[in-house]
Design a protein around this motif. Structure first.
Motif, PDB file in Angstrom:
ATOM      1  N   LEU A   1       0.821  -1.211   0.000  1.00  0.00           N
ATOM      2  CA  LEU A   1       0.000   0.000   0.000  1.00  0.00           C
ATOM      3  C   LEU A   1       0.857   1.264   0.000  1.00  0.00           C
ATOM      4  O   LEU A   1       1.898   1.333   0.660  1.00  0.00           O
ATOM      5  CB  LEU A   1      -0.918   0.012   1.220  1.00  0.00           C
ATOM      6  N   SER A   2       0.401   2.259  -0.748  1.00  0.00           N
ATOM      7  CA  SER A   2       1.048   3.566  -0.799  1.00  0.00           C
ATOM      8  C   SER A   2       0.052   4.635  -0.399  1.00  0.00           C
ATOM      9  O   SER A   2      -1.158   4.388  -0.342  1.00  0.00           O
ATOM     10  CB  SER A   2       1.579   3.849  -2.212  1.00  0.00           C
ATOM     11  N   GLN A   3       0.563   5.835  -0.165  1.00  0.00           N
ATOM     12  CA  GLN A   3      -0.307   6.924   0.254  1.00  0.00           C
ATOM     13  C   GLN A   3      -1.348   7.214  -0.826  1.00  0.00           C
ATOM     14  O   GLN A   3      -1.060   7.198  -2.018  1.00  0.00           O
ATOM     15  CB  GLN A   3       0.509   8.184   0.538  1.00  0.00           C
ATOM     16  N   ASP A   4      -2.568   7.466  -0.370  1.00  0.00           N
ATOM     17  CA  ASP A   4      -3.715   7.780  -1.220  1.00  0.00           C
ATOM     18  C   ASP A   4      -4.260   6.573  -1.965  1.00  0.00           C
ATOM     19  O   ASP A   4      -5.102   6.725  -2.847  1.00  0.00           O
ATOM     20  CB  ASP A   4      -3.393   8.900  -2.214  1.00  0.00           C
ATOM     21  N   ASP A   5      -3.788   5.372  -1.620  1.00  0.00           N
ATOM     22  CA  ASP A   5      -4.449   4.180  -2.159  1.00  0.00           C
ATOM     23  C   ASP A   5      -5.824   4.057  -1.506  1.00  0.00           C
ATOM     24  O   ASP A   5      -5.988   4.305  -0.305  1.00  0.00           O
ATOM     25  CB  ASP A   5      -3.626   2.918  -1.867  1.00  0.00           C
ATOM     26  N   LEU A   6      -6.791   3.663  -2.314  1.00  0.00           N
ATOM     27  CA  LEU A   6      -8.152   3.492  -1.814  1.00  0.00           C
ATOM     28  C   LEU A   6      -8.305   2.101  -1.215  1.00  0.00           C
ATOM     29  O   LEU A   6      -7.944   1.103  -1.838  1.00  0.00           O
ATOM     30  CB  LEU A   6      -9.155   3.679  -2.963  1.00  0.00           C
ATOM     31  N   VAL A   7      -8.851   2.037  -0.008  1.00  0.00           N
ATOM     32  CA  VAL A   7      -9.082   0.759   0.659  1.00  0.00           C
ATOM     33  C   VAL A   7     -10.506   0.748   1.211  1.00  0.00           C
ATOM     34  O   VAL A   7     -11.133   1.796   1.380  1.00  0.00           O
ATOM     35  CB  VAL A   7      -8.082   0.505   1.808  1.00  0.00           C
ATOM     36  N   VAL A   8     -11.002  -0.445   1.463  1.00  0.00           N
ATOM     37  CA  VAL A   8     -12.272  -0.610   2.170  1.00  0.00           C
ATOM     38  C   VAL A   8     -11.958  -1.315   3.481  1.00  0.00           C
ATOM     39  O   VAL A   8     -11.315  -2.373   3.481  1.00  0.00           O
ATOM     40  CB  VAL A   8     -13.278  -1.426   1.341  1.00  0.00           C
ATOM     41  N   VAL A   9     -12.369  -0.708   4.598  1.00  0.00           N
ATOM     42  CA  VAL A   9     -12.016  -1.247   5.912  1.00  0.00           C
ATOM     43  C   VAL A   9     -13.278  -1.626   6.684  1.00  0.00           C
ATOM     44  O   VAL A   9     -14.361  -1.085   6.451  1.00  0.00           O
ATOM     45  CB  VAL A   9     -11.191  -0.231   6.737  1.00  0.00           C
ATOM     46  N   LYS A  10     -13.106  -2.581   7.597  1.00  0.00           N
ATOM     47  CA  LYS A  10     -14.188  -2.953   8.506  1.00  0.00           C
ATOM     48  C   LYS A  10     -14.259  -1.924   9.629  1.00  0.00           C
ATOM     49  O   LYS A  10     -13.269  -1.662  10.301  1.00  0.00           O
ATOM     50  CB  LYS A  10     -13.939  -4.359   9.063  1.00  0.00           C
ATOM     51  N   HIS A  11     -15.454  -1.365   9.818  1.00  0.00           N
ATOM     52  CA  HIS A  11     -15.645  -0.301  10.795  1.00  0.00           C
ATOM     53  C   HIS A  11     -16.936  -0.580  11.554  1.00  0.00           C
ATOM     54  O   HIS A  11     -17.780  -1.357  11.091  1.00  0.00           O
ATOM     55  CB  HIS A  11     -15.709   1.053  10.062  1.00  0.00           C
ATOM     56  N   LYS A  12     -17.098   0.035  12.698  1.00  0.00           N
ATOM     57  CA  LYS A  12     -18.320  -0.183  13.462  1.00  0.00           C
ATOM     58  C   LYS A  12     -19.559   0.266  12.701  1.00  0.00           C
ATOM     59  O   LYS A  12     -20.676  -0.189  12.977  1.00  0.00           O
ATOM     60  CB  LYS A  12     -18.237   0.545  14.805  1.00  0.00           C
ATOM     61  N   LYS A  13     -19.389   1.170  11.724  1.00  0.00           N
ATOM     62  CA  LYS A  13     -20.506   1.616  10.891  1.00  0.00           C
ATOM     63  C   LYS A  13     -20.700   0.738   9.654  1.00  0.00           C
ATOM     64  O   LYS A  13     -21.570   1.005   8.840  1.00  0.00           O
ATOM     65  CB  LYS A  13     -20.276   3.059  10.446  1.00  0.00           C
ATOM     66  N   GLY A  14     -19.866  -0.269   9.518  1.00  0.00           N
ATOM     67  CA  GLY A  14     -19.946  -1.135   8.340  1.00  0.00           C
ATOM     68  C   GLY A  14     -18.658  -1.101   7.558  1.00  0.00           C
ATOM     69  O   GLY A  14     -17.597  -0.739   8.078  1.00  0.00           O
ATOM     70  N   HIS A  15     -18.720  -1.470   6.288  1.00  0.00           N
ATOM     71  CA  HIS A  15     -17.548  -1.425   5.421  1.00  0.00           C
ATOM     72  C   HIS A  15     -17.438  -0.026   4.840  1.00  0.00           C
ATOM     73  O   HIS A  15     -18.318   0.427   4.108  1.00  0.00           O
ATOM     74  CB  HIS A  15     -17.667  -2.470   4.312  1.00  0.00           C
ATOM     75  N   MET A  16     -16.340   0.652   5.152  1.00  0.00           N
ATOM     76  CA  MET A  16     -16.182   2.059   4.789  1.00  0.00           C
ATOM     77  C   MET A  16     -15.015   2.234   3.828  1.00  0.00           C
ATOM     78  O   MET A  16     -13.920   1.721   4.065  1.00  0.00           O
ATOM     79  CB  MET A  16     -15.929   2.889   6.046  1.00  0.00           C
ATOM     80  N   PRO A  17     -15.209   2.999   2.725  1.00  0.00           N
ATOM     81  CA  PRO A  17     -14.093   3.329   1.837  1.00  0.00           C
ATOM     82  C   PRO A  17     -13.276   4.475   2.425  1.00  0.00           C
ATOM     83  O   PRO A  17     -13.818   5.370   3.085  1.00  0.00           O
ATOM     84  CB  PRO A  17     -14.782   3.735   0.532  1.00  0.00           C
TER      85      PRO A  17
END
Length: 700
Positions: free
Chosen positions: A101-117
């Motif tokens: 991963l590099s800076q400004d790469d787009l990821v989707v993470v697991k969050h308490k609000k759901g899957h967040m980009p």
């Protein structure tokens, strides 16, 4: 993102085996020394706030570990519990992308609000490095695309995520910039502004954001991307609101002349349906999520558009052969000495796709190692059928030359089987075997069974039929076969070249016995019609058989009992056996009572197993007792359910051979709770055992 420090250091994660001197599955260590007998001496890193400090030292088998770089070890050390580390490691495509991963790469993470980009902003070192042996953990600071674009006067710390929190990686459109390092104990925050456009308004219970990089105009023209069922798309409404979803149906709606798409949205939208349109159902989903739109108004989901290079990386790669293979020319069976180098690894074997594991496991069992079916496959007919041609060239030859069969080849073969359900549904292996051998290879039935002295019937597989009380709680295949034949009054008309025995289980879940011991050899001498047999007591030529003596606890229960006339009289003089009904055997006229009886043996060469509708196989690839392979056509998956692909894997499992090399008495006393995982799977999930005649066996 590889650090320069510690370039010569070696780290590892324990992937299997029992806990030994502090090392358990999922723990991370650093190699201190490599000692004899394939063992590593290393430092073990702890967990919690002091995870980066060595907790203790110990010894672990190198076969039970997976090597890591320092950077990988730092990323995994921040993941907790340890079971999540192993889960991430089982998805090498994702883990590799996370490591790069590099800076400004787009990821989707697991969050308490759901899957967040969000966008990766910093790689953060966690923990103090007080000693030289300390290993600082690494985490990612991720900036979400907020629903409120108004900048805050007070800087808000970015949330920190570990590697296992990242479920998807999409490279940035701009040229990657190196990540800015920030220590958790230092002050400032090195951040870069994020380009974004107006965010999407809330719809229903969930809010989604639409974002766009300034360089998106430089990306490939999305209008040239073909949309199919399963494609992730976006639709812009007349009010300017963008909604996202997945195409579940495509076709022409009644009263329309152009093609429409039925889309399952990511969230609820008032006015949408559950897959119904005009009173007719086209697909099923949650209420208020089905939207029907002209295909021309659908575009690929811009949140996950990426470069052609990245798209190509998501496609399954075939091995790069050193030479160009001619799949027209029949490939010889894989020799035992070459099997491990050709077959073992990921993206090996037959690639699974869309409910195909029953077929993949069966084909691998039948054709990966030398079997009696090779003679049939290599015998070409003047008018070879397309299905047999595809089987020979696209599957058998590919498997034996490259060690890998792509899903496209299997799908082509499935289409030629001539039944729509072979393309869309999971079938039973015995049904597929019958179609394969009868239609694909034009073979006569493998088995000729004589019932109660009548004319024989043909069959391609044999289903064990018996009462549970007729055998012991953990029977062998030999006991099951003998008991079933006697119970049903069956005999083999002749020695089969291949014997496929289906275990007594019903459906995908119920099985009559929790564990079944594989018999590496089957003695079918006593199951042959009009074949000389040996007296159970004295060893002379038998003349009489008694089914009622089969379970007799004083006469080796589970063993077929046949006697000469003298021993029959003595055995049945016992008061408990006087009610038995022995029956005469057909004795060849040329046999003399003092002649030794030849034995007819079958050798185990593969086992099909099933658990929760998923089929795998164990295959014996050579003469050595430890020459066993485990194959799973869907061991892992790259990408999502709609646009991803399955990763097949083959493992060497000599522990299976070690277990099966024990005597029947040792196997009966074995503590299965302490057996290796694959051994337990073999005993517990067995569905079919595949044998071939010892006299017809091909050299391996």
């Amino acid at each position: 993102m590889e650090t320069k420090a510690g370039g010569k250091e070696k780290f590892f994660i324990v992937t299997r085996g029992k806990a030994r001197k502090g090392f358990s599955r999922g723990c991370i260590g650093r190699v201190e020394a490599e000692i004899q007998h394939g063992e590593l001496m290393g430092l073990l890193y702890g967990s919690g706030s002091n995870a980066g400090s060595p907790k203790s030292g110990g010894v672990v088998r190198s076969d039970d570990t997976y090597p890591l770089t320092r950077h990988q070890a730092q990323l995994l050390l921040f993941v907790s519990p340890s079971s999540k580390r192993l889960e991430l490691l089982c998805n090498p495509q994702l883990f590799s992308a996370i490591c790069e991963l590099s800076q400004d790469d787009l990821v989707v993470v697991k969050h308490k609000k759901g899957h967040m980009p969000g966008l990766v902003k910093n790689l953060m070192q966690i923990g103090r490095k007080e000693n030289q042996e300390d290993l600082q953990m690494l985490g990612f600071e991720v900036e979400f695309v907020e629903s409120d674009p108004t900048p805050s006067k007070k800087p808000v710390p970015l949330p920190l995520f570990n590697a296992a929190d990242i479920i998807q990686v999409v490279p940035a459109y701009s040229v990657p910039v190196g990540l800015h390092w920030r220590d958790s104990h230092s002050g400032g925050l090195n951040r870069k502004a994020v380009s974004r456009i107006n965010s999407m308004p809330n719809m229903g219970s969930r809010a989604r954001q639409m974002m766009e990089m300034q360089s998106i105009s430089q990306s490939p023209n999305s209008s040239h991307i073909r949309l199919d069922v399963g494609s992730m798309v976006e639709v812009i409404s007349n009010t300017g609101v963008t909604v996202y979803g997945v195409i579940r149906w495509m076709g022409v709606l009644p009263g329309k002349t152009t093609e429409s798409a039925g889309i399952e949205l990511d969230y609820d939208v008032n006015g949408c349906s559950d897959g119904m349109h005009g009173g007719q159902r086209y697909f099923s989903c949650k209420g208020n999520r089905a939207l029907f739109m002209p295909v021309t108004k659908c575009s690929p989901d811009s949140r996950f558009l990426c470069s052609p290079t990245y798209k190509e990386s998501l496609k399954p790669k075939e091995p790069s052969p050193a030479c160009t293979y001619d799949f027209e020319e029949d490939a010889p069976p894989i020799h035992e000495s070459q099997a491990l180098s050709l077959l073992v690894g990921r993206m090996k074997g037959i690639q699974g796709h869309f409910n195909s594991c029953y077929l993949d496991a069966t084909l691998f069992s039948l054709f990966s190692s030398p079997t009696t079916l090779d003679t049939v496959c290599s015998t070409r007919k003047p008018t070879e059928q397309p299905i047999s041609c595809t089987l020979r060239k696209e599957i058998i030859n590919r498997l034996r030359r490259q060690g890998f069969v792509p899903a496209a080849s299997v799908m082509k073969f499935r289409e030629q089987l001539g039944c729509e359900t072979f393309l869309t549904e999971e079938k039973d292996p015995e049904e597929f075997i019958t179609v394969l051998l009868q239609k694909g290879l034009c073979m006569e039935p493998l088995l000729k069974l004589r019932s109660r002295g009548e004319m024989f019937q043909g069959a391609y597989t044999f289903q064990i039929i018996l009462e549970k009380e007729q055998v012991v709680q953990m029977p062998t295949v030999q006991q099951l076969l003998d008991t079933s034949f006697l119970s049903c009054d069956l005999k083999f008309e002749e020695t089969p070249s291949c014997l496929i025995v289906q275990m007594p289980r019903f459906g995908k879940k119920y099985k009559m016995f929790p564990n079944i011991i594989p018999s590496t050899e089957l003695d079918i001498t006593d199951l042959l019609y009009n074949s000389p047999r040996e007296c159970f007591i004295c060893g002379c030529v038998a003349e009489i058989e008694c089914p009622q003596c089969l379970p007799d606890c004083k006469l080796q229960p589970g063993k077929i009992k046949q006697y000469c006339s003298t021993c029959n009289t003595q055995v049945h003089s016992h008061r408990l056996r006087q009610g038995h009904c022995p029956r005469a055997l057909v004795v060849p006229p040329q046999m003399h009572t003092d002649n030794s009886v030849p034995r007819h043996m079958m050798q185990l060469f593969a086992v099909l197993c099933i658990k929760t509708s998923h089929y795998v196989s164990f295959v014996k690839y050579g003469a050595d007792t430890r020459s066993w392979l485990f194959f799973d056509s869907m061991a892992d998956r790259c990408g999502d359910d709609e646009r991803g692909y399955n990763i097949p894997e083959i493992k060497a499992c000599p522990e299976v051979g070690d277990f099966l090399s024990q005597t029947d008495e040792e196997l009966a006393r074995a503590n299965l709770s302490q057996a290796d995982e694959l051994v337990r799977r073999l005993l517990c999930d067995s569905y079919m055992f595949l044998y071939q005649s010892q006299s017809m066996q091909i050299d391996k």
